[in-house]
Design an enzyme around this catalytic site. Structure first.
Site, PDB file in Angstrom:
ATOM      1  N   ASN A 113      -5.178  12.751   0.355  1.00  0.00           N
ATOM      2  CA  ASN A 113      -4.350  11.858   1.177  1.00  0.00           C
ATOM      3  C   ASN A 113      -5.266  11.116   2.138  1.00  0.00           C
ATOM      4  O   ASN A 113      -6.488  11.315   2.149  1.00  0.00           O
ATOM      5  CB  ASN A 113      -3.275  12.656   1.923  1.00  0.00           C
ATOM      6  CG  ASN A 113      -2.233  11.758   2.575  1.00  0.00           C
ATOM      7  OD1 ASN A 113      -1.735  10.817   1.935  1.00  0.00           O
ATOM      8  ND2 ASN A 113      -1.902  12.000   3.822  1.00  0.00           N
ATOM      9  N   LYS A 114      -4.676  10.282   2.952  1.00  0.00           N
ATOM     10  CA  LYS A 114      -5.426   9.431   3.883  1.00  0.00           C
ATOM     11  C   LYS A 114      -6.442  10.228   4.691  1.00  0.00           C
ATOM     12  O   LYS A 114      -6.162  11.359   5.111  1.00  0.00           O
ATOM     13  CB  LYS A 114      -4.411   8.736   4.804  1.00  0.00           C
ATOM     14  CG  LYS A 114      -4.976   7.800   5.836  1.00  0.00           C
ATOM     15  CD  LYS A 114      -5.888   6.726   5.288  1.00  0.00           C
ATOM     16  CE  LYS A 114      -5.269   5.907   4.173  1.00  0.00           C
ATOM     17  NZ  LYS A 114      -6.232   4.964   3.545  1.00  0.00           N
TER      18      LYS A 114
ATOM     19  N   GLN B 277      -2.266   2.809  10.013  1.00  0.00           N
ATOM     20  CA  GLN B 277      -0.952   2.746   9.339  1.00  0.00           C
ATOM     21  C   GLN B 277       0.107   3.540  10.101  1.00  0.00           C
ATOM     22  O   GLN B 277       1.296   3.241  10.010  1.00  0.00           O
ATOM     23  CB  GLN B 277      -1.064   3.297   7.917  1.00  0.00           C
ATOM     24  CG  GLN B 277      -1.861   2.443   6.947  1.00  0.00           C
ATOM     25  CD  GLN B 277      -3.301   2.895   6.849  1.00  0.00           C
ATOM     26  OE1 GLN B 277      -3.891   3.342   7.838  1.00  0.00           O
ATOM     27  NE2 GLN B 277      -3.887   2.784   5.683  1.00  0.00           N
TER      28      GLN B 277
ATOM     29  N   ARG C  70       0.874  -1.178   0.000  1.00  0.00           N
ATOM     30  CA  ARG C  70       0.000   0.000   0.000  1.00  0.00           C
ATOM     31  C   ARG C  70       0.902   1.216   0.000  1.00  0.00           C
ATOM     32  O   ARG C  70       2.115   1.117   0.108  1.00  0.00           O
ATOM     33  CB  ARG C  70      -0.991  -0.017   1.173  1.00  0.00           C
ATOM     34  CG  ARG C  70      -0.592  -0.715   2.406  1.00  0.00           C
ATOM     35  CD  ARG C  70       0.070   0.030   3.553  1.00  0.00           C
ATOM     36  NE  ARG C  70      -0.070   1.451   3.546  1.00  0.00           N
ATOM     37  CZ  ARG C  70       0.947   2.264   3.708  1.00  0.00           C
ATOM     38  NH1 ARG C  70       2.188   1.809   3.854  1.00  0.00           N
ATOM     39  NH2 ARG C  70       0.777   3.545   3.713  1.00  0.00           N
TER      40      ARG C  70
ATOM     41  N   ASP D 278      -1.790  10.907  -2.199  1.00  0.00           N
ATOM     42  CA  ASP D 278      -2.164   9.854  -3.144  1.00  0.00           C
ATOM     43  C   ASP D 278      -2.478  10.405  -4.524  1.00  0.00           C
ATOM     44  O   ASP D 278      -2.391   9.694  -5.525  1.00  0.00           O
ATOM     45  CB  ASP D 278      -3.348   9.061  -2.606  1.00  0.00           C
ATOM     46  CG  ASP D 278      -2.896   8.225  -1.424  1.00  0.00           C
ATOM     47  OD1 ASP D 278      -2.824   8.771  -0.313  1.00  0.00           O
ATOM     48  OD2 ASP D 278      -2.569   7.047  -1.627  1.00  0.00           O
TER      49      ASP D 278
HETATM   50  O1  MRU Z   1      -4.513   3.433   2.159  1.00  0.00           O
HETATM   51  P1  MRU Z   1      -3.027   3.577   2.113  1.00  0.00           P
HETATM   52  O2  MRU Z   1      -2.336   3.017   3.298  1.00  0.00           O
HETATM   53  O3  MRU Z   1      -2.466   3.072   0.804  1.00  0.00           O
HETATM   54  O4  MRU Z   1      -2.821   5.157   2.149  1.00  0.00           O
HETATM   55  C1  MRU Z   1      -1.525   5.670   2.090  1.00  0.00           C
HETATM   56  C2  MRU Z   1      -1.469   7.133   2.212  1.00  0.00           C
HETATM   57  O5  MRU Z   1      -2.459   7.804   2.300  1.00  0.00           O
HETATM   58  C3  MRU Z   1      -0.119   7.743   2.113  1.00  0.00           C
HETATM   59  O6  MRU Z   1      -0.046   8.914   2.863  1.00  0.00           O
HETATM   60  C4  MRU Z   1       0.142   8.098   0.645  1.00  0.00           C
HETATM   61  O7  MRU Z   1      -0.084   6.998  -0.164  1.00  0.00           O
HETATM   62  C5  MRU Z   1       1.517   8.595   0.444  1.00  0.00           C
HETATM   63  S1  MRU Z   1       2.673   7.282   0.471  1.00  0.00           S
HETATM   64  C6  MRU Z   1       4.215   7.896   0.196  1.00  0.00           C
END
Ligand code: MRU
Length: 363
Positions: free
Chosen positions: A252-253, A201, A53, A242
């Protein structure tokens, strides 16, 4: 980066290009488990189920998925089917589409007999470029931390959300790269790690990573960041992304937006580490970014380690009442006006369309 003194990456092609080895991130921080993926379908499953991920790592994994496909069947139809399958594995991070388009362009330019070799070479190139890009993000972000350090005698306090660390990339991480480089340069710093519900995470991955690297850090509840900012205990927020739209809106998350609002209210700089592969110039603004809706079970249940005598086991428990509905949007949009700057491999840029287009050399 190193784990127990041993250099490690979350993805690598196996010798002889027989498969792709990944860290199964679902097992961290309780176990360091490796899995071997041998088909594009297996890679799509690993992305969907979040064994791998993080936007850049998803892109690299998809590229290796195409290499596995080209090894098995490199016809136009088979490649297109693999692209469709991999593309549908997660919708939000644009790195996935970016890597698949790049692979498709490269592969369709050569006859089928040459495609397997070309695919592995291109996937390796994508992975190696990611390492270089993230190292450059670290170099460009480092002065931001040094500038704070120059103004105070205590450690620089950085707050980060989710995991934009080396586990989310091929190496270095994006948001963590300036942190790792500052730590290596001897700059005293401390990281507030948002737990990042519902999948945690931050608590499970970022905390583990920082611990392995010896970077002082404290895991905090997602709700604590605003309070810490009001108390002057956060010098700078640094997160990953993202997808970034042409106008500088940042996806982003989930929960990132709330941190940006608090940072804005408290006058705390809010920076976003952005490899340019995460930029989507085809989208005018962030409201058009597709937001992944994940299973409510990620919210209603939580798993953790239980010591049972000498045996350590990971168990899942239910948090919510039977029958309560759970909604789980996985990402949110932080408007560009709340972003102090985008830290890219080309330098730090203002989150605004003209500046971004200048940086990219795109009219
Ligand atoms: O759902 P995930 O764990 O894939 O989400 C990840 C994030 O939101 C990260 O902050 C983003 O991908 C940047 S990773 C360098």
């Amino acid at each position: 980066m190193k784990v127990g003194g041993r250099p490690l990456r979350p993805i690598r092609a196996l010798p002889g290009r027989l498969g792709v080895e990944v860290i199964d991130q679902r097992a961290l921080p309780h176990a360091l488990r490796f899995e071997t993926l041998c088909s594009a379908q297996a890679v799509a499953t690993a992305i969907r189920e979040m064994w791998v991920r993080g936007a850049p790592l998803i892109g690299a994994a998809a590229a290796y998925g195409m290499a596995l496909q080209a090894t098995q069947d490199a016809s136009d139809a088979a490649l297109q089917a693999a692209v469709t399958r991999l593309q549908s594995s997660r919708p939000t991070a644009v790195n996935l589409a970016w890597a698949l388009q790049r692979m498709q362009r490269r592969l369709l330019a050569v006859p089928p007999a040459q495609r397997a070799q070309a695919a592995w070479d291109e996937a390796d190139a994508i992975a190696e470029e990611d390492v270089q890009v993230n190292a450059a993000i670290g170099r460009h972000g480092l002065p931001l931390l040094q500038a704070v350090a120059a103004r105070k005698s205590d450690p620089v306090n950085v707050l980060t959300h989710c995991n934009a660390g080396w586990l989310a990339t091929v190496d270095w991480g994006t948001a963590t790269s300036p942190i790792y480089q500052a730590h290596a340069a001897g700059l005293p710093l401390h990281v507030w790690v948002d737990e990042t519900r519902p999948r945690n995470q931050g608590a499970s991955l970022t905390a583990w990573e920082l611990g392995q690297a010896g970077v002082p850090h404290t895991v905090i509840a997602d709700n604590a960041g605003g309070h810490l900012m009001q108390q002057g205990q956060v010098d700078l927020v640094l997160v990953g992304c993202d997808r970034v739209a042409a106008n500088g809106d940042v996806c982003n998350k989930i929960g990132t937006y709330l941190k940006a609002l608090a940072a804005h209210d408290c006058g705390v700089p809010f920076f976003v580490a952005m490899p340019t592969s995460t930029l989507d110039l085809d989208l005018a603004d962030g409201q058009r970014i597709p937001i992944e809706q994940r299973s409510g079970r990620e919210l209603t249940h939580v798993s953790g380690r239980r010591a049972n005598g000498g045996v350590v086991e990971v168990v899942e428990v239910q948090l919510t009442p039977d029958g309560s509905a759970a909604g789980n949007p996985a990402f949110d949009i932080t408007p560009a006006r709340l972003v102090s700057g985008l830290v890219t491999e080309r330098g730090v840029v203002t989150a605004d369309e003209a500046a971004i287009r200048r940086l990219m050399g795109t009219p």
